[in-house]
Design an enzyme around this catalytic site. Structure first.
Site, PDB file in Angstrom:
ATOM      1  N   THR A 166       0.835  -1.207   0.000  1.00 52.65           N
ATOM      2  CA  THR A 166       0.000   0.000   0.000  1.00 52.65           C
ATOM      3  C   THR A 166       0.862   1.246   0.000  1.00 52.65           C
ATOM      4  OG1 THR A 166      -0.100  -0.226   2.396  1.00 52.65           O
ATOM      5  CG2 THR A 166      -1.968  -1.081   1.150  1.00 52.65           C
ATOM      6  N   ALA A 167       2.181   1.060   0.065  1.00 54.80           N
ATOM      7  CA  ALA A 167       3.065   2.222   0.063  1.00 54.80           C
ATOM      8  C   ALA A 167       4.099   2.042  -1.028  1.00 54.80           C
ATOM      9  CB  ALA A 167       3.736   2.369   1.432  1.00 54.80           C
ATOM     10  N   GLY A 215       1.841 -15.479  -1.223  1.00 48.83           N
ATOM     11  CA  GLY A 215       2.856 -16.337  -1.835  1.00 48.83           C
ATOM     12  C   GLY A 215       3.789 -15.554  -2.734  1.00 48.83           C
ATOM     13  N   GLY A 217       7.428 -16.337  -4.677  1.00 43.78           N
ATOM     14  CA  GLY A 217       8.586 -17.173  -4.947  1.00 43.78           C
ATOM     15  C   GLY A 217       8.370 -18.675  -5.007  1.00 43.78           C
ATOM     16  N   CYS A 222       8.046 -20.091 -11.524  1.00 41.59           N
ATOM     17  CA  CYS A 222       8.480 -18.781 -11.054  1.00 41.59           C
ATOM     18  C   CYS A 222       9.927 -18.876 -10.626  1.00 41.59           C
ATOM     19  CB  CYS A 222       7.625 -18.356  -9.867  1.00 41.59           C
ATOM     20  SG  CYS A 222       8.255 -16.913  -9.001  1.00 41.59           S
TER      21      CYS A 222
END
Lengths: 387, 387, 387, 387
Positions: A166-167, A215, A217, A222
Site C-alpha cells: 500500500t506504500a 505467496g 517465490g 516462477c
C-alpha cells in the site's frame, strides 16, 4: 527473530509446505460429511480452488468450465488472450518453440499491445456462457483498464503483482495506483496480492481487499527466488497472513479470505495450505495438465515476457486427464494430481474436520520429506536409472 | 557457540546463501528509484559487482569493458596474462585439454615464470583504453612486484590469498609480507582478503585495507573445503565481517567496504549477500559465461596450478550472452544469470530499499532450498531423465 | 539428551564430518612449519594416517611402503592374506566377479580357514623388508592367535570388531576374550576398537589400550547402519572419545591416541577429524585407489564375508595414482584425494595450527554441505546428465 | 509444540526412521543370546515381524510359510484372494500391465465383489496347512464379515484402515463400526490400526485392541502424504504410541503390543523401530521380494483400487531370494534386506540388549542420513551415471 546468522543479523526460520504434514486427531468422519464451501468477494463456491491467471491455464473456455465445476478461474487481462484476437496460433508457437528460443519468443509476443476491446470481449464471452468472470490486472493495468473491466460486467477483479504494497514509491512522472482508492471506486470486489507478511496482509485488508493472495517465490514456473533472492516459504507466509485475517476480523467484523498462491502441485499441498490457515488456494501447473487447458501440455510463468528481466520459466507438464478428473475425479493417477475435491474431503474426513474452519485448526508437524540415501536408490529405480 | 557436537566441543551453526531468502517489507518502490552506487578504495561505481581476478574471467579487454559498463574487473598479475606475452594459444590449450589432463597442464603452464615487464604492460594497456586498472597479487607477489604495480599506474591493488591474516608465521629464511606496512607504503588503495571472521576483518581494516574480501571455500571452482576442510558459509561470514566494518566505522570514521567473494551465481545470490551486509560482491563464473570472457566457455580456480596441492577445478560454464547482457541486460535467460543490475534494482524495489545501505537492512529468513522428493521428480524431468 | 523425538524418548543430535567445516583464526603460518608428527603405541610417525586392515588395501608390500613413507599400514590377519598362500589369483577373482555374485564368492573364499603359518610368514615378510608390522585380529582371533603374533615379531596389534566392549556376554560354552587380560599379557602394544562413546572409550583405555579406534557405521564399504541400524556420526563420536582421552590423561598421565576410523575420503575429512579431537585417522578407500593396492581398483568391507549376515559392499574406486602421490603428493587431482600430508599441512598453516594438539583446538562450525537445488544442476552437468 | 511456523501456529518437530541411529552401550553380547520372542493377541512368535495384508505380499501359501518360519502373515480378506477363486491369472495381469494402465486395471479388478465363501475358504486353507490364520478387514468389512471370520476359525483379525478412530462420524444412513463393541463381541483377538498419536492409541487400547498398528503415510507403496498431506514420521509416532502402551499397562495391567507399520525396508529399519518402543513391525515390500510372494516381483498399495481417489502406487521390487533367506538367512545380499532375524539379533548383541524390552531402551541419536554432495558422486558412480 531468534536465530543469529551473524553478528547483529537476527533472522527467523520460515517453513515450506514440503516440510510439514498433517496429524489425525481423535475423531474421523466420512468424507461426504466434509463441507468444503467457501466465499471469495461475496461469491460462494463449493471448491476452495482458483485457477491462476496464466496464459497456459485459463482462457474463456476454462473459466466457464471451472465455474460449472464448482471452482473459479481467473483470466489474465494482460496476457495472450487480450493481445491477440485468435490465441490459437500464438499458443501453438509457444508450445513448439525450442527451450533456448522460448524467452525471446515470449518477449516478442508480449511486445504486441493489449487491446481494450479484447478485454471487454473476453469478459462478455465468459458471462455469455454462464461463467463467473474473474479477471486479473497488474497495478498499472488496473489504473488503465479498471473502469472498462467493471463496465464489461466482470464479477471479481484481481490486482496482482509479484509483490504489492500500500506504500509504493514511483518516480514523479508516474502516479502509482492507490490501492485503497481503487478498491473504493470499483463497483466489484477487488482481490489484492501477492504478499507474505502479517503487516502487508493487514494493510491490504485495510485498503479494502475482498481477499488477499499469499505467496512470493514458491511457484514451479516462477524464478523470483533465483533472480531476486526474494521469497518466503509458504507454510509460514500463509500462517502469518491468516493471523492478520483473524485479527482484522476480530477488530472489524469483516472476514477477508486468504488465498495461498504458488508452488502447490498435489491434493496434499492444498490440504496443508488450508491447515496452515488459508481459506482457499490458487494453482496453476496442476490445471495446465488438463485436456482443456490452453497450454498444450506446457506451463509458463507470467513474469517471463518481461523485456528486461524475465523471471519465469516454461515447464512441460504433459496432459494427464480432463479438468473434471483433476478437480472432482474419479482419479486415474495415484500421485495426488487427480481429484482435488476428493482428496480434500478425504483428508478432512481422516483428520476429523467438518468444514474449512476446522481444517484450519488441525495439528501440523514439521516432517521434512527430505531426500535420504535410501530414497535416492528408490527414486533412481523408479526413474529407470537403476543399477 | 551454543551447539555441542561432542563433549567439550562447542560450535556455532553457520548459514549459507542457499539457506536464506529476503522478505518484502511494507513499502515497495520503482526499480528505477533504486540507487546501486557504491565506493571501493575511493572509486565510485554504479554497480557493486567486481569480476574476479581469474584467468578465465578477466583480461585487459574485459577489465576495460567492465569499467565502461559501471562495474569493475580485477586482472590477476600472477596468472596467464603475465606469464605469456600472447595468452590466446595458452587459453586455447586450457579449453581443449581433456578433464583428466587438466591439472597436469595447468601445473606445466604455471611453471613458466611471471614476467615483470608483462605486469607493467597489462596495466598500461588497461589505462590506455580508459579502464580502471584494478589488479591482484598474492602476498608473496605483493612483496615482489608491489612497487612496479604502483609505478605502472594501477588504480587499485588486491592482495589476495585463500586466507590472509595480519599475523603470519614464516620460516626464518622467508620474510612474510607485513600487510600493515604494505598498505602504508603503497601510494594506491589496497584491498585485502580473503577472510571470514569478525576478528580478522577488523585486523585487516586496522592494517589499512581499503576494502576487505570475504569468503573462504564457497566458490564453484574452488575445492578448498574438500581438500582442506576449511570454509565458512557465506551468509554468516558476510554478516560477521559487516559487523566488523560497522564497529570500525563507529570507532574511526573510516568506512571500509566489505566485498562478498565466492560461490555467487545468480542475481538472487548477489541480492542476498548485500542483504547480509556486503557493500559489493566479487563474482567469477557468471562472467566466465560472457562472449567476451577469455575462458572460452570454461572457468577454473586460481588454486589449480599449485604444483603440489591443486585445489581448484575446471567447469564448463558455456557462453550465454554478451557481458552487457549479463551485467545490464536485457536478459534472454530467465534463471537469474542475465541482467544483474536489473535484478538488483528490481529486488531493491520489491523490498523497498532505496540504496545499498537500506538493502543491507532488509529482513532475511532462513528458508533452505533443499531438495525434497517432489523436486527430484521435477528436476529429473527437466533434465530429461524422466520416467 | 535434549531433543524429544516422542513421549518419554529423549535423544541427542549427533553430527557427521560432512556437516562441519573449519574456521581460520587470527594467525596463519607457512605449511612447512606445521608439525604433523604423532605417536601410536610408542611408535612415532610423521603422518597421522593409518591404512585400514582390509583385503583390498593392505598387503605386505603396502605395509612396507606405508612405513617408508612415514605412515602406517595394518595387515588383516584373518583375511585373504592368511587364508591363501598366493593371494593374487584370489584377488583377481574378487575384482572380476559380477556384482550379483560378489557376496556369494566372498562367503566361499572365506570358508577357507586361516593358516597359522601364514600369519607368521606375513609378519616376517614385513619385518624382513624393514616395515613396521602392524597387524589386526578380531577378538576371537586374538584369543586364538595372539601369542603367535607376538612371537612372530609384530610391532603393534589391533584387536578390532564392528563394536568392542569390555563387558561382552557369551554363551557358557564360549569364553570371551578378556581385553584387559589380553593387553596385560601381550608383550606388544594393543590397539582396541571400534567404539563411539565416552564411556566405552574410557573403559578400553582402562583395559590397557595403546590407542582407541573410533567409528561405527560411517565407512563407504560398510553397511552396518542399513543392516543393523547402528551408527554414530563421526564428528560427535570423535569429540566424545577425545574427551575420554583427555580425562584419562588428566587422571593417569597416560596419553592414549584416538584414531578416527571410517568414512574419510578426502584431505578435508582428515583435517576435520583431527579438529574434532582425533590424534590420527584410519582410512581404507583412499588407499585402495593406489596403483600399489592389492584391490585392483576395488574396495570392499571386511564384514562382507560373513556366512549369515554380510554387511559390507564392494565399490569400484578406480586407480588414480601412486601411494606416494596419494600420501605425500605432488597431487594430480584437485578433489582432495591426492597429497594428504600436503593437505594437512596446508590446512594447519591456513588455520594457524603449529602441531596436531593445536589443530585439535581450531574453531569448528556446523556448515552442512547439503544438496541444494542449484547444486543439483551443477552436479548433473558435471556428471554429463545435463539438459 | 515449541516451534512457531507462523503467528498463532505452534507445531512440533517429528522424526523419521531415516533420521535416527542406534548407539552401542557399555555391554555387548553374543547374537545367539538375543531373545527376540514377542506376543501378539496371546500368540507367541519367535520373530517380531508381520507380513502386511497386501495382495502382492500374503496369500495362503505365504501365511503358512511365515507361520512355520516363526513370524506371521496377514491375509487381506477384501483383496484379490477373496474376489477371485483363482488369483493366478489376476496377479499375472497386474504384473504385466503397463505403468499407465495400472491404476485403471486395479479399479476394474476391484469392481468384482468380495465373495463371503472365499473368505471362509481361505481361512480354512491356512488352518488346514497348520498356519496361523491372521486376517484383515476394513472397518466396513469387519461390520459385514466379522462373524463369518470368527466362525471360519481365524486366530487373529486385523481391522485396519489408513486411519482409524474410536469416534467416527458417518452420514445417518450408515451405521459406523463401533470398535469397542466389535472387540467385545469377537471371540478372537482384534488388532486395530492405523494410528499415530498417543491419544488415539490409548483410545484403541481402551476399546479392547489386542495390538495397535502405528504408521500413517510412510509406506513405499503409499502415497497418502502426497494425496492427503497426512503423515507422521515413524520414529515419533512409534515413541508416542509406545508411551500410551506403557501408561495403559501401568493403569490396567494389560500389555497391548505396538506394531510399527509402513516404510520399513531393511533390518536396520526394523531395529530402529523397536528401539523407539515398538514390540513388533509389519512390513510389506521386503516380503514382496521373496520367490514365494504372490506379487511376481511387484508390490502395490492397498489404497490403489479406490474407484475415486487411488493413493497407492506399484513398485517393481524384483525377486531377491527365498522367504527363508529374507527372514532367517543366510543372507546373500549385503544391503540389509536378507536375514532380518540375524540382523535383529546381531544388532541386539552389538547394543547389549538381551530381549526386546531392553532393545526398546537402547540409546538413540538424531543422525540424518541426508544426501551430501560427496555422497551424490558416490551414488552416481554406483548407479553407473558416473563421469
Amino acid at each position: 527473530m531468534n536465530i543469529q546468522i551473524g553478528r547483529n543479523k537476527e533472522v527467523r526460520r520460515a517453513y515450506g509446505i514440503d516440510e510439514i504434514a498433517l496429524v489425525p486427531g481423535r475423531r474421523t468422519l466420512d468424507p461426504q460429511l466434509a463441507d468444503t464451501r467457501w466465499h471469495i468477494g461475496g461469491i460462494e463456491r463449493e471448491i476452495p480452488i482458483i485457477a491462476s491467471a496464466m496464459d497456459g491455464v485459463v482462457d474463456v473456455k476454462m473459466a466457464v468450465l471451472l465455474s460449472q465445476l464448482g471452482a473459479l478461474g481467473v483470466l489474465n487481462l494482460e496476457g495472450i488472450q487480450t493481445r491477440y484476437e485468435d490465441h490459437n496460433p500464438i499458443l501453438d508457437q509457444i508450445a513448439s518453440v525450442g527451450k533456448d528460443e522460448f524467452v525471446t519468443l515470449m518477449q516478442k509476443l508480449y511486445a504486441e499491445p493489449v487491446k481494450p476491446e479484447l478485454i471487454q470481449k473476453r469478459i462478455a464471452e465468459i458471462k455469455a456462457q454462464g461463467g463467473i468472470a474473474a479477471v486479473s490486472l497488474t497495478p498499472a493495468g488496473a489504473a488503465q483498464y479498471g473502469r472498462q473491466v467493471a463496465e464489461a460486467g466482470a464479477d471479481l477483479v484481481f490486482v496482482q503483482a509479484t509483490v504489492v504494497s500500500t506504500a509504493h514509491l514511483s518516480p514523479e512522472s508516474i502516479a502509482p495506483l492507490d490501492l485503497s482508492k481503487f478498491c473504493q471506486e470499483m463497483p466489484i470486489p477487488v482481490v489484492l496480492g501477492n504478499c507474505v507478511t502479517y503487516e502487508v496482509a493487514l494493510n491490504l485488508m485495510k485498503a479494502g481487499a475482498a481477499a488477499v493472495l499469499v505467496g512470493i517465490g514458491p511457484g514451479a514456473a516462477c524464478t523470483s527466488r533465483g533472480v531476486l533472492g526474494i521469497g518466503v516459504p509458504q507454510a509460514t507466509a500463509v500462517a502469518d497472513c491468516a493471523a492478520a485475517r483473524d485479527d482484522y476480523y476480530q477488530e472489524t467484523g469483516r472476514y477477508v479470505s486468504i488465498v495461498a498462491d504458488g508452488g502447490l502441485v498435489t491434493g496434499g499441498d492444498i490440504c496443508k495450505c488450508i491447515a496452515c490457515g488459508a481459506d482457499g488456494v490458487m494453482i496453476g501447473s496442476p490445471f495446465a495438465r488438463a485436456k482443456e487447458a490452453p497450454g498444450r501440455g506446457f506451463h509458463w510463468g507470467m513474469a517471463t515476457p518481461s523485456p528486461v528481466l524475465p523471471r519465469g520459466t516454461r515447464i512441460r507438464v504433459g496432459t494427464t486427464g480432463t479438468l473434471e478428473q483433476i478437480l472432482r475425479g474419479p482419479a486415474q493417477l495415484d500421485d495426488g494430481t487427480h481429484n482435488f475435491l476428493g482428496a480434500l474431503q478425504t483428508s478432512m474426513g481422516t483428520l476429523g474436520a467438518k468444514d474449512l474452519k476446522e481444517m484450519q485448526q488441525v495439528e501440523v508437524v514439521i516432517a521434512p520429506s527430505l531426500l535420504t540415501e535410501g530414497k535416492v536408490y528408490q527414486k533412481a529405480q523408479q526413474l529407470g536409472m537403476g543399477k
